[in-house]
Each structure stands twice: as C-alpha cells, then as structure tokens.
Design a protein around this motif. Structure first.
Motif: not given
Length: 115
Positions: A25-33, A51-58, A60-72
């Motif tokens: 897997k790849l990992g990038y430090v990001a900030r919760i947006k 949860i939407a995040i923003e990082n400085k990678t090129s 996805f232009n730094g924006d991504s989002a992930l949907i988590l279950s209530n438990k997670d």
C-alpha cells in the motif's frame, strides 16, 4: 531548497481504519478537510460517515474521501480522543492508497499528535 519526494514511516504499531493489511500500500500524510454523515439528514452521525482529506500529492490533486461505517468511525474518533466529529477537521492522518494503476483511497491511519 530541499525537496523530499519519499519518506519512510514505520506504521507497524499503528492501526488502519478500516482494518486491513498494509503490505503493498502507499501512504501519504494528509489533513482532514471535512467530516459529514453520508446521509445529510443524519445529524447524530448514527450511520456511515464520509471523511474528506487533503494532501500535497499530485495523484488526485490532493483531495480524496473515504466512507466509514459507524463502528469504524467511532473507533477513529477514539484514536483522536474527541467526542465531536467536527473536531477532527484539521487533524493529521496517514492516507492509505492501493498500489496499482488506479490508486484508490482505502484507509486512514490516525496521527494523534496531542498524546
């Protein structure tokens, strides 16, 4: 000026949300947006949460989002030791992506710097 293109971080003791193997897997430090319920009418955050995040990678232009279950999501809140979802905004996180031609955000590793 020094540019760092890759930095290795040992995350072997960290837990990814949702739980998964971190091999290949790849990992990038990001900030919760932003943090919002998947169902905009669910102000109690009782269902799935985006949860939407923003990082400085090129990638996805730094924006991504992930949907988590209530438990997670509740587990994610506990890692940061916060009770109110909006308090996650601005917090650092390691964003985990699949390592293939169509890299996809597949998890988050909380970085609680307040501990």
């Amino acid at each position: 000026m020094i540019m760092i293109t890759e930095l290795s971080i040992d995350v072997s003791g960290k837990k990814a949300v949702p739980k998964q193997e971190l091999e290949d897997k790849l990992g990038y430090v990001a900030r919760i947006k932003s943090v919002s319920p998947e169902n905009r009418e669910d102000l109690s955050f009782s269902g799935c949460v985006q949860i939407a995040i923003e990082n400085k990678t090129s990638i996805f232009n730094g924006d991504s989002a992930l949907i988590l279950s209530n438990k997670d999501f509740r587990e994610f809140l506990n890692y940061y030791n916060v009770k109110i979802p909006e308090y996650l905004v601005g917090k650092p996180v390691i964003s985990i992506y699949t390592r293939n031609l169509c890299e996809k955000l597949c998890g988050l590793i909380p970085l609680n710097l307040d501990r």
